[in-house]
Design a protein around this motif. Structure first.
Motif, mmCIF file in Angstrom:
data_model
loop_
_atom_site.group_PDB
_atom_site.id
_atom_site.type_symbol
_atom_site.label_atom_id
_atom_site.label_comp_id
_atom_site.label_asym_id
_atom_site.label_seq_id
_atom_site.Cartn_x
_atom_site.Cartn_y
_atom_site.Cartn_z
ATOM 1 N N LYS A 225 39.993 98.133 36.228
ATOM 2 C CA LYS A 225 39.458 98.081 34.863
ATOM 3 C C LYS A 225 38.835 96.729 34.542
ATOM 4 N N GLU A 226 38.813 95.848 35.525
ATOM 5 C CA GLU A 226 38.157 94.548 35.383
ATOM 6 C C GLU A 226 37.049 94.428 36.420
ATOM 7 N N PRO A 227 35.889 93.924 36.043
ATOM 8 C CA PRO A 227 35.531 93.494 34.693
ATOM 9 C C PRO A 227 35.376 94.672 33.732
ATOM 10 N N ALA A 228 35.821 94.462 32.492
ATOM 11 C CA ALA A 228 35.848 95.531 31.499
ATOM 12 C C ALA A 228 34.463 96.113 31.239
ATOM 13 N N GLU A 229 33.458 95.249 31.229
ATOM 14 C CA GLU A 229 32.089 95.713 30.967
ATOM 15 C C GLU A 229 31.618 96.679 32.057
ATOM 16 N N GLY A 230 31.917 96.335 33.305
ATOM 17 C CA GLY A 230 31.528 97.201 34.404
ATOM 18 C C GLY A 230 32.278 98.524 34.380
ATOM 19 N N TYR A 231 33.568 98.468 34.056
ATOM 20 C CA TYR A 231 34.374 99.691 33.980
ATOM 21 C C TYR A 231 33.849 100.615 32.886
ATOM 22 N N ALA A 232 33.556 100.042 31.722
ATOM 23 C CA ALA A 232 33.042 100.847 30.605
ATOM 24 C C ALA A 232 31.711 101.491 30.972
ATOM 25 N N LYS A 233 30.871 100.754 31.676
ATOM 26 C CA LYS A 233 29.562 101.273 32.069
ATOM 27 C C LYS A 233 29.711 102.469 33.001
ATOM 28 N N VAL A 234 30.606 102.345 33.965
ATOM 29 C CA VAL A 234 30.824 103.432 34.918
ATOM 30 C C VAL A 234 31.388 104.665 34.218
ATOM 31 N N MET A 235 32.372 104.473 33.341
ATOM 32 C CA MET A 235 32.979 105.603 32.645
ATOM 33 C C MET A 235 31.978 106.300 31.729
ATOM 34 N N THR A 236 31.107 105.520 31.097
ATOM 35 C CA THR A 236 30.066 106.116 30.246
ATOM 36 C C THR A 236 29.105 106.954 31.081
#
Length: 358
Positions: A225-236
């Motif tokens: 889940k780190e980096p958070a920005e990258g994780y959020a991008k993938v999940m989106t």
């Protein structure tokens, strides 16, 4: 992991080693692990690495006074370590695990941020260390192209834990059952961090093409889940793709359990845009599992066994690579071995040279 292997290897060889690093939540300020003395510096959680560039200087100065060599790594630890070594007149070595160079723009950064990080990378490589240890020929070549003197560049491949990543560690049926996967499903996986250079978004975009080429296939993402920005991008991307049923995302597993997940997969995908070494590639190859890896950076140096090389940054190319593995149309070669003992030995030889004992 790189520094841990080096530090613990130095201690096993009879040397002493002090490590100055950032303090993480719930971590101790001072502790000794496997003989390595660790000193942690408090930094604000937001921008921790950048803060360390400034706040790490004083502790580095304290524990470098009795040192024979000051060793650091790119990027944020390099300036304070070089300055400490300069003030104390100690020989210094920079561990170069990656030179991103012209790829800063390709990894999704804005033009402004790409130029900013490219400039910082250039500044770090311009610092006059006594030696620059690169973890692949690709990284060494990139460092030389950025102006580092060839005489100061050293090559030392990191080592793989072959006792851990052993092909005999197979719990395919058990792992697949726990994940709700059928035994005959074709599973391709990625494990690691969704960092800028890892290219996970290209793998997710490839799912649409792979499901057409390999019916019933599933993507397994063991994703930090780190980096958070990258994780959020993938999940989106997964949610917006419409193919979320074809993707299984789980949190990182204990490292001791990772080989079982690799062996439960039919293929490991390494979709990197830039890669200094490629541990995921080397570890999957050690397990004997077919790999689809991009031609980015060092990956052609690392891939062995059963593998397919593809163009970086292309979902279509990744899909074609996975299809080739599905059809068993992969390249087959002898397994490459990356020894931990050799990695430590080369550093000790370098340190002896820097100390004037070589």
């Amino acid at each position: 992991m790189l520094f841990q292997n080096l530090a613990e290897g130095l201690v096993r060889a009879g040397h002493s080693c002090d490590v100055v690093t950032c303090m993480l939540p719930s971590s101790l300020k001072e502790e000794t692990i496997n003989g390595v003395r660790i000193h942690r510096v408090w930094v604000p959680r937001r921008g921790a690495r950048h803060w360390f560039t400034f706040l790490g200087f004083f502790k580095a100065m304290t524990y470098s006074r009795d040192a024979d060599v000051v060793q650091t790594t790119v990027y944020n630890g390099a300036p304070p370590a070089w300055l400490v070594a300069k003030i104390l007149r100690k020989p210094s070595s920079l561990f170069v695990f990656e030179v991103i160079g012209d790829n800063w723009r390709r990894i999704g950064l804005s033009l402004l941020m790409a130029r900013f990080y490219g400039f910082l990378e250039m500044i770090v490589l311009k610092l006059p260390f006594d030696a620059y240890v690169c973890i692949s020929k690709s990284t060494l070549k990139a460092a030389e192209q950025r102006g580092v003197a060839r005489s100061k560049l050293k090559l030392s491949y990191p080592g793989i834990d072959y006792k851990l990543f052993d092909p005999s560690k197979n719990r395919r049926e058990e792992v697949r059952k726990a994940l709700g996967l059928q035994e005959d499903a074709f599973v391709y996986m990625f494990f690691g961090r969704p960092g800028y250079v890892k290219g996970v978004e290209h793998l997710v975009r490839a799912v649409a093409f792979i499901r057409e080429r390999v019916p019933g296939s599933k993507l397994l993402l063991i994703l930090s889940k780190e980096p958070a920005e990258g994780y959020a991008k993938v999940m989106t991307l997964i949610k917006e793709s419409g193919f979320f049923k074809d993707v299984i995302v789980i949190d990182p597993v204990a490292r001791e359990e990772l080989p079982y997940y690799i062996s439960a997969s039919d293929c490991v995908v390494v979709p990197s845009i830039s890669e200094g070494f490629g541990f995921t590639c080397a570890e999957a190859c050690a397990m004997g599992v077919p790999v689809v890896a991009t031609t980015a950076g060092s990956l052609p140096e690392v891939a062995s066994g059963k593998y397919v090389m593809v163009e970086p940054g292309s979902p279509e190319a990744i899909a074609r690579g996975v299809e080739k593995v599905y059809k068993k149309e992969y390249t087959v070669s002898d397994k490459k071995i990356f020894s931990r003992d050799d990695f430590v030995r080369k550093h000790i030889e370098l340190y002896d040279t820097l100390r004037g004992k070589g």
